[in-house]
Design a protein around this motif. Structure first.
Motif, PDB file in Angstrom:
ATOM      1  N   ARG A 490      -8.384   8.903  11.265  1.00  0.00           N
ATOM      2  CA  ARG A 490      -9.784   8.535  11.453  1.00  0.00           C
ATOM      3  C   ARG A 490     -10.479   8.272  10.124  1.00  0.00           C
ATOM      4  N   MET A 491     -10.084   9.005   9.056  1.00  0.00           N
ATOM      5  CA  MET A 491     -10.728   8.846   7.750  1.00  0.00           C
ATOM      6  C   MET A 491     -10.034   7.832   6.851  1.00  0.00           C
ATOM      7  N   GLY A 492      -8.976   7.181   7.350  1.00  0.00           N
ATOM      8  CA  GLY A 492      -8.320   6.145   6.571  1.00  0.00           C
ATOM      9  C   GLY A 492      -7.251   6.628   5.623  1.00  0.00           C
ATOM     10  N   ASN A 493      -6.855   7.895   5.687  1.00  0.00           N
ATOM     11  CA  ASN A 493      -5.781   8.425   4.836  1.00  0.00           C
ATOM     12  C   ASN A 493      -4.448   8.257   5.574  1.00  0.00           C
ATOM     13  N   ASN A 518       5.245   8.282  17.763  1.00  0.00           N
ATOM     14  CA  ASN A 518       5.953   7.245  17.012  1.00  0.00           C
ATOM     15  C   ASN A 518       5.072   6.016  16.815  1.00  0.00           C
ATOM     16  N   SER A 519       4.293   5.664  17.826  1.00  0.00           N
ATOM     17  CA  SER A 519       3.383   4.520  17.676  1.00  0.00           C
ATOM     18  C   SER A 519       2.321   4.817  16.624  1.00  0.00           C
ATOM     19  N   LEU A 520       1.788   6.042  16.610  1.00  0.00           N
ATOM     20  CA  LEU A 520       0.802   6.397  15.589  1.00  0.00           C
ATOM     21  C   LEU A 520       1.415   6.358  14.193  1.00  0.00           C
ATOM     22  N   LYS A 521       2.664   6.790  14.088  1.00  0.00           N
ATOM     23  CA  LYS A 521       3.343   6.730  12.788  1.00  0.00           C
ATOM     24  C   LYS A 521       3.495   5.289  12.321  1.00  0.00           C
ATOM     25  N   GLU A 522       3.887   4.404  13.232  1.00  0.00           N
ATOM     26  CA  GLU A 522       4.067   3.002  12.869  1.00  0.00           C
ATOM     27  C   GLU A 522       2.735   2.355  12.485  1.00  0.00           C
ATOM     28  N   PHE A 523       1.678   2.686  13.199  1.00  0.00           N
ATOM     29  CA  PHE A 523       0.377   2.120  12.854  1.00  0.00           C
ATOM     30  C   PHE A 523      -0.066   2.596  11.466  1.00  0.00           C
ATOM     31  N   SER A 524       0.142   3.880  11.184  1.00  0.00           N
ATOM     32  CA  SER A 524      -0.217   4.401   9.861  1.00  0.00           C
ATOM     33  C   SER A 524       0.609   3.731   8.777  1.00  0.00           C
ATOM     34  N   HIS A 525       1.897   3.526   9.063  1.00  0.00           N
ATOM     35  CA  HIS A 525       2.765   2.844   8.098  1.00  0.00           C
ATOM     36  C   HIS A 525       2.287   1.408   7.874  1.00  0.00           C
ATOM     37  N   ALA A 526       1.861   0.745   8.941  1.00  0.00           N
ATOM     38  CA  ALA A 526       1.361  -0.628   8.821  1.00  0.00           C
ATOM     39  C   ALA A 526       0.127  -0.694   7.945  1.00  0.00           C
ATOM     40  N   GLN A 528      -0.665   1.498   5.691  1.00  0.00           N
ATOM     41  CA  GLN A 528      -0.281   1.891   4.334  1.00  0.00           C
ATOM     42  C   GLN A 528       0.265   0.696   3.555  1.00  0.00           C
ATOM     43  N   CYS A 529       0.918  -0.250   4.261  1.00  0.00           N
ATOM     44  CA  CYS A 529       1.441  -1.439   3.581  1.00  0.00           C
ATOM     45  C   CYS A 529       0.332  -2.269   2.950  1.00  0.00           C
ATOM     46  N   LEU A 530      -0.860  -2.189   3.517  1.00  0.00           N
ATOM     47  CA  LEU A 530      -1.964  -2.991   3.006  1.00  0.00           C
ATOM     48  C   LEU A 530      -2.599  -2.396   1.763  1.00  0.00           C
ATOM     49  N   THR A 531      -2.253  -1.166   1.415  1.00  0.00           N
ATOM     50  CA  THR A 531      -2.823  -0.562   0.208  1.00  0.00           C
ATOM     51  C   THR A 531      -2.252  -1.185  -1.063  1.00  0.00           C
ATOM     52  N   GLY A 532      -1.134  -1.928  -0.961  1.00  0.00           N
ATOM     53  CA  GLY A 532      -0.533  -2.551  -2.140  1.00  0.00           C
ATOM     54  C   GLY A 532      -1.100  -3.910  -2.478  1.00  0.00           C
ATOM     55  N   LEU A 533      -2.157  -4.321  -1.810  1.00  0.00           N
ATOM     56  CA  LEU A 533      -2.754  -5.618  -2.083  1.00  0.00           C
ATOM     57  C   LEU A 533      -3.385  -5.654  -3.472  1.00  0.00           C
ATOM     58  N   GLN A 534      -3.245  -6.790  -4.132  1.00  0.00           N
ATOM     59  CA  GLN A 534      -3.802  -6.976  -5.470  1.00  0.00           C
ATOM     60  C   GLN A 534      -4.556  -8.295  -5.498  1.00  0.00           C
ATOM     61  N   GLU A 535      -5.677  -8.290  -6.197  1.00  0.00           N
ATOM     62  CA  GLU A 535      -6.465  -9.508  -6.309  1.00  0.00           C
ATOM     63  C   GLU A 535      -5.711 -10.562  -7.112  1.00  0.00           C
ATOM     64  N   GLU A 536      -5.970 -11.805  -6.734  1.00  0.00           N
ATOM     65  CA  GLU A 536      -5.374 -12.979  -7.382  1.00  0.00           C
ATOM     66  C   GLU A 536      -3.884 -13.132  -7.113  1.00  0.00           C
ATOM     67  N   ASN A 537      -3.271 -12.159  -6.446  1.00  0.00           N
ATOM     68  CA  ASN A 537      -1.833 -12.246  -6.148  1.00  0.00           C
ATOM     69  C   ASN A 537      -1.685 -12.536  -4.652  1.00  0.00           C
ATOM     70  N   ALA A 541       0.015 -10.748  -1.235  1.00  0.00           N
ATOM     71  CA  ALA A 541      -0.839 -10.418  -0.093  1.00  0.00           C
ATOM     72  C   ALA A 541      -0.206 -10.874   1.216  1.00  0.00           C
ATOM     73  N   LEU A 542       0.376 -12.088   1.209  1.00  0.00           N
ATOM     74  CA  LEU A 542       1.046 -12.561   2.411  1.00  0.00           C
ATOM     75  C   LEU A 542       2.226 -11.671   2.776  1.00  0.00           C
ATOM     76  N   SER A 543       2.960 -11.205   1.781  1.00  0.00           N
ATOM     77  CA  SER A 543       4.096 -10.315   2.044  1.00  0.00           C
ATOM     78  C   SER A 543       3.613  -8.989   2.627  1.00  0.00           C
ATOM     79  N   CYS A 544       2.535  -8.453   2.070  1.00  0.00           N
ATOM     80  CA  CYS A 544       2.013  -7.173   2.595  1.00  0.00           C
ATOM     81  C   CYS A 544       1.527  -7.314   4.039  1.00  0.00           C
ATOM     82  N   ILE A 545       0.856  -8.428   4.316  1.00  0.00           N
ATOM     83  CA  ILE A 545       0.381  -8.633   5.678  1.00  0.00           C
ATOM     84  C   ILE A 545       1.556  -8.781   6.640  1.00  0.00           C
ATOM     85  N   ALA A 546       2.592  -9.528   6.222  1.00  0.00           N
ATOM     86  CA  ALA A 546       3.767  -9.694   7.084  1.00  0.00           C
ATOM     87  C   ALA A 546       4.453  -8.356   7.325  1.00  0.00           C
TER      88      ALA A 546
END
Length: 1184
Positions: A490-493, A518-526, A528-537, A541-546
């Protein structure tokens, strides 16, 4: 707001054993109402509120209240009292009664009873109905008359009714005011009655003159009667009148303050405080500064703590209103006031945090709630409040710590800047609290973890995660771990949440729980993948979204596996699908921006730049309109990112910049938005509010598989009714304001020529918005169909809450409509005339031919009587077959149910038939044609009026018996029947006797039968009447063969071959017409109605099971007709007869007539007629 219609539209009838539709549920309760046992009747009555709650539709409620009105009319006082309670409990459904006049008529009939208790209950019933009959003059007159009664119970009931009618009717209030005044001021009126009459004056607010006279009377009462009870009642009525009239409210406030200050009686002071609080909540704008000051002085001067708390409660009610704002309009010393408030809250916090008692905890909740409001309204005080809470956390009791953690979390949500300052103290406390595994300690772990997640503005540090994990491994259970993981989601961690969900996968025993985690784990993992986004890259970003989409698809597959019929998780699936769609849209937008950046076509570069500029301007307008208060950390962060994006938009809107720069701006905005971690809100994990919509359509087919017929020169008026059903906490977060109904129709199949049809003629699309009233709504649509054929109609609903947010509801209803060509009136008239002419011709040739054949065969009657009556019976059957053919060719057919009577046509039997119309005889003539020679050997008992019809002479020759109705002829007719049976039944070899035991048509005998049932405490019947026993008893006594021991000889249905002499069976035949639309002899002859199917239900009873004694036979016949009532009630509600006991489905058989046989007997009739005409003509010419 979760809206679903997965539950059955119609649930059980209150018995909890099986699910029934509304009609079946009402029928089950109706059986109880018609029971002869008082206990069963009362039980059925008290179940009606639950029926109304489940199926609050006007048609059912109208029918149910009419049944209750009948019970009220014919029942005893206890039953009337039960009906009164049901009516009072179902007050919000009263306006759905359609036949108000009929309902009130049945209720009002009891007011003329000689029993004062019955009159009192009726008065209370009328008072409960005041909202729907406010202007009924007969009710007004009865109430005024009953106020002068000498019976105290009746007078009290009249006072109750007078109060209710005064609140609803201005005319009644004006008329009764003087009467009430005279009774209150009269010396003969007892004090107790005066105390009950005075509250009626609170409803004299319909105009200023009436309110003024009532106020003067109350002023006199307060002065003239200083007793405590009289002052309390008068003052309270005074207050309610002032609150409703809004004219003398300031004077009333002054009067109450005067009594609060000067009256020494504690009870009066308490009443004054209560009324002041009422006026503070209803009319705060009428409070002056002097009133508030006087109240404060009274609070300081009173020595009683309870009164002081009451006055503070009044001030608390005024605190959020304009009265306090007006009081502080002159600049006060706010700094000192704020310091006093903080000091008082801190003192309460210290005192209550060391006490585990329920009272202390309740006080602590109030104090902490005030702290949150204070921090929100005065942000500069929030730091000291947070420090006080953190200091007290270390020494407080566990229950108090939990509440204080909730308070800290709420403050940190409002003021995130305070989060970093409290994180250190929270971690120290988290390390030391987990030394025991009590429930309070587990709850405290969850609360502290929540505050830590809120205080951590960004991702959790490794140290924080290590402390939380260590603590969870040592003392927590699986449920605590799940709750903390849920709070992390709920808090985004999401990194913390994923690890905790992973640790729980092996600790659950249910497969559904495993897939859920298991679904909650997968959603959290999904996420978490978006935390690696970097500006101008942007490629990253497309790889993280995929990568995120990959885990989301895994999670939604697992979420689908976790669904169960009772918990379908439809909202969660839709929520995740929306997130997936958003990520896919962002991915496509980044790809599009990259394409525009690399090579925009020169010819359209300027146009693209202008278009993008307009789109960005739209985004700016959306952002400015959507800037609302953030209710969560996720919303606050997203709002901040939108603000940053809009700043860029403002810089771009000043001039047309290169397309590549605009695309770069959009990509950076997307990355900024995705870097804000998604917050899975509480309603993703818990069903906090459940709201469903139930829809019903009218007209609706009895059988869902059958379409409704509509003629092409008509439009279909479709009425849509619905009910908003809430969970246990209606309106907790959102409240439905309007319901949007969308009606669409599509052509499923067409009849006639195959040609191309315009799309506009194939569909209907209509929409209406309605506001629910008492959770009920209804509206109508007028649908026009242009193409002949079958159309499917679909009604879908959506809801709109008070904030203007629209949600799609899953409730939808479908029905089929068949558009038919309209019959021409001229053709109907011509057809009716042709049929009538044919009937006349048929009678003119067939009946005289029958008579001539009988005269011709008279010598055979002398020589061989049995053969004569056999030939006569065959001709009689042919005549009845001709009558049956008139209806058969008009499309009036018969469907047979129940037992097969064809197997016993050779045995003697009595057929007992319910009698509704003249069409009953024609129906029997048709349905018995295929039962062997039973029609030829049948004797009819019919009303003497049939003797004078064209068929009367045929029945006389055949040996039917015409019985005259009426008490004066009854004994004589029974003797004639006995003599007729002795002379004609055996000698003419008759087998079956058709008898209508009711003694007349249903519409003529129903009221008489119901009155007889009421008088003799018999069941109340509506579809049949109580049978008369005389003719049946004569038949049984005359025809039943007796054995030596006196018991009747009879047969068994399984042993048909062993025939005994005498009457063997009683056949119970029940005739039912679809939707209760009766067929009469005129319709049968003229055929102007549409083809219809009449239903006949058979039951066979061996004669040995039928008692012959008068009382026993009477009870036996009554029981059969009570069962007929149930059969007909079930048929009219469902369109089919119920299955017999031991079977799941009822089997029907379609009765058929042979067209060849009908043609042959008609040819024989006309040829015979021609032959006898020629013979008569020949003899006429010979003689004359």
């Amino acid at each position: 707001m979760a809206s679903n219609s997965t539950k059955s539209f119609l649930a059980d009838a209150g018995y909890g054993e099986q699910e029934l539709d509304a009609n079946s549920a009402l029928m089950e309760l109706d059986k109880g109402l018609r029971s002869g046992k008082l206990g069963e009747q009362c039980e059925a009555v008290v179940r009606f509120p639950r029926l109304f709650q489940k199926y609050p539709f006007p048609i059912l409620i109208n029918s149910a209240f009419l049944k209750l009105a009948d019970v009220f009319r014919v029942g005893n006082n206890f039953l009337r009292l039960c009906v009164l309670k049901v009516t009072q409990q179902s007050e919000k459904h009263l306006e759905k009664i359609l036949n108000v006049d009929e309902f009130v008529k049945r209720i009002f009939s009891v007011i003329h009873s000689n029993d004062p208790v019955a009159r009192a209950i009726t008065l209370r019933m009328l008072g409960s109905l005041a909202s729907i009959i406010p202007e009924r003059k007969n009710a007004h007159h009865s109430i005024r008359q009953s106020l002068d009664s000498h019976d105290n119970v009746e007078v009290e009931a009249a006072v109750f009714a007078a109060a209710n009618f005064s609140a609803q009717s201005k005319d009644f209030a004006v008329g009764i005011c003087n009467k009430i005044s005279e009774m209150i001021q009269g010396l003969a009126t007892p004090v107790d009655l005066k105390l009950k009459l005075i509250p009626i004056l609170q409803h004299m607010h319909h105009d200023a003159i009436l309110a003024s006279s009532a106020r003067q009377l109350l002023q006199q009462l307060v002065t003239s009667y200083p007793s405590t009870k009289m002052v309390i009642v008068s003052l309270h009525t005074f207050t309610l009148l002032a609150a409703s009239s809004l004219v003398d409210t300031p004077k009333q406030i002054q009067l109450l303050l005067q009594y609060l200050k000067n009256d020494p009686r504690k009870a009066v002071k308490r009443l004054a405080i209560q009324d002041l609080k009422l006026l503070a909540s209803k009319t705060p704008h009428t409070w002056s500064r002097e009133n508030i000051q006087a109240l404060c002085e009274c609070a300081l001067q009173t020595p009683y703590d309870s009164l002081k708390l009451g006055m503070l409660s009044v001030l608390s009610t005024l605190s959020g209103t304009i009265a306090i704002k007006h009081y502080f309009s002159i600049a006060p010393d706010l700094l000192a006031l704020e310091q006093d408030a903080v000091f008082g809250l801190e003192s309460l916090l210290v005192l209550c945090s060391q006490d585990d008692s329920p009272g202390a905890q309740a006080t602590l909740k109030i104090a902490l709630n005030c702290m949150v409001k204070l921090a929100k309204g005065r942000p500069h005080l929030s730091q000291s409040v947070v420090e006080t809470l953190l200091t007290q956390l270390h020494s407080a009791q566990d229950a108090a710590r939990i509440l204080m953690c909730h308070c800290l979390a709420a403050i940190a949500m409002q003021l995130p800047v305070l989060g970093d300052g409290m994180l250190g103290d929270l971690m120290e406390l988290y390390k030391v609290i987990g030394r025991s595994a009590t429930d309070k300690q587990q709850e405290l772990l969850v609360s502290l973890a929540t505050v830590i997640f809120v205080a951590s503005q960004k991702a959790l540090s490794a140290e924080v995660k290590a402390v939380i994990k260590q603590q969870l491994e040592s003392v927590s259970n699986g449920w605590t771990v799940y709750r903390i993981a849920r709070q992390a989601s709920r808090m985004g961690n999401h990194d913390m949440a994923r690890e905790l969900y992973q640790s729980l996968l092996t600790q659950v025993a249910s497969e559904h729980f495993y897939f859920w985690l298991n679904s909650l784990k997968e959603f959290s993992h999904a996420e978490q993948c978006l935390t690696g986004l970097q500006e101008e890259n942007y490629s990253s970003a497309l790889s993280c979204i995929a990568e995120s989409l990959k885990y989301y698809h895994k999670g939604i597959a697992s979420l689908t596996a976790a669904s169960t019929p009772l918990n379908p998780l439809s909202f969660q699936c839709e929520f995740v699908k929306l997130r997936i769609d958003l990520l896919q849209a962002f991915s496509q937008l980044i790809c599009t921006c990259n394409s525009l950046k690399t090579s925009p076509p020169p010819a359209i570069a300027t146009t693209i730049a202008m278009t993008l500029g307009n789109d960005l301007q739209s985004l700016q307008e959306y952002g400015s309109s959507g800037a609302a208060h953030a209710d969560s950390e996720y919303e606050r962060r997203m709002t901040a990112v939108y603000g940053h994006v809009l700043e860029e938009v403002e810089s771009l809107s000043r001039k047309y910049t290169p397309v590549s720069y605009m695309a770069t701006c959009l990509c950076n905005a997307i990355i900024a938005l995705l870097k804000v971690p998604l917050s899975f809100q509480r309603y993703f994990f818990q069903k906090l509010q459940s709201t469903s919509i139930k829809l019903a359509l009218s007209p609706s087919p009895r059988n869902p598989a059958e379409p409704i017929a509509v003629q092409n020169n008509q439009q279909l008026a479709l009425k849509v009714e619905g009910v908003v059903q809430h969970g246990s906490k209606p309106g907790l977060f959102r409240k439905i304001q309007t319901v949007c109904l969308n009606v669409s129709s599509t052509l499923q199949s067409k009849s006639g020529q195959d040609y191309k049809i315009p799309l506009d003629n194939m569909t209907n699309e209509m929409e209406q918005r309605v506001e629910p009233h008492n959770d009920y709504f209804s509206t109508q649509f007028l649908l026009n169909f242009a193409i002949l054929g079958t159309h499917n109609i679909t009604v879908e609903s959506s809801v709109k809450d008070a904030n203007g947010i629209t949600d799609r509801a899953d409730a939808s209803v479908r029905m089929a409509v068949t558009l038919e060509g309209a019959p021409r009136l001229g053709w109907i008239l011509v057809k009716a005339l042709l049929r009538f002419a044919f009937m006349v011709a048929n009678n003119l040739v067939a009946i005289p031919s029958y008579i001539c054949y009988v005269i011709l065969l008279q010598p055979l009657r002398v020589l061989d009587s049995k053969r004569f009556w056999c030939i006569e019976g065959i001709m009689y059957k042919w005549l009845l077959g001709m009558v049956a053919s008139w209806g058969w060719h008009a499309g009036y057919t018969v469907m047979e149910w129940g037992e097969d009577v064809k197997a016993i046509w050779k045995d003697e039997a009595v057929v007992l038939v319910n009698h509704q119309s003249t069409g009953d005889v024609c129906t029997l003539m048709m349905c018995l044609q295929d039962k062997g020679l039973v029609v030829a050997q049948m004797m009819w008992l019919m009303d003497h009026i049939f003797k004078y019809t064209n068929f009367g002479i045929v029945s006389l020759i055949h040996g039917d018996f015409f019985i005259r109705q009426g008490k004066s002829h009854r004994d004589q007719q029974l003797l004639l029947l006995k003599k007729h049976l002795e002379n004609n039944y055996r000698s003419r070899d008759r087998k079956w006797i058709v008898l209508f035991p009711e003694g007349g048509f249903l519409r003529k005998r129903r009221e008489t039968s119901q009155a007889f049932a009421k008088k003799n405490n018999l069941p109340f019947l509506t579809h049949v009447t109580l049978p008369r026993v005389g003719a049946t008893q004569i038949i049984l006594n005359a025809l039943v063969a007796r054995q030596e021991n006196g018991s009747p000889a009879g047969g068994d249905a399984k042993e048909l071959e062993s025939k005994a002499k005498g009457l063997q069976w009683i056949i119970d035949a029940t005739i039912a017409y679809p939707q209760g639309e009766l067929l009469d002899i005129q319709t049968w002859i003229l055929g102007y109605r549409k083809p219809t199917v009449t239903h006949v239900h058979y039951r066979i009873f061996p004669i040995k099971d039928v008692p012959l004694e008068t009382d026993d036979l009477t009870n036996w016949l009554y029981q059969r007709f009570i069962e007929k009532e149930d059969l007909l009630a079930h048929f009219y509600e469902t369109g089919a007869f119920p299955p017999p006991k031991g079977r799941e489905e009822a089997v029907s058989r379609e009765m058929t007539l042979s067209s060849v046989w009908i043609f042959l007997i008609q040819c024989f009739a006309f040829l015979s007629g021609y032959m006898w005409y020629s013979i008569m003509q020949y003899f006429y010419h010979c003689l004359f």
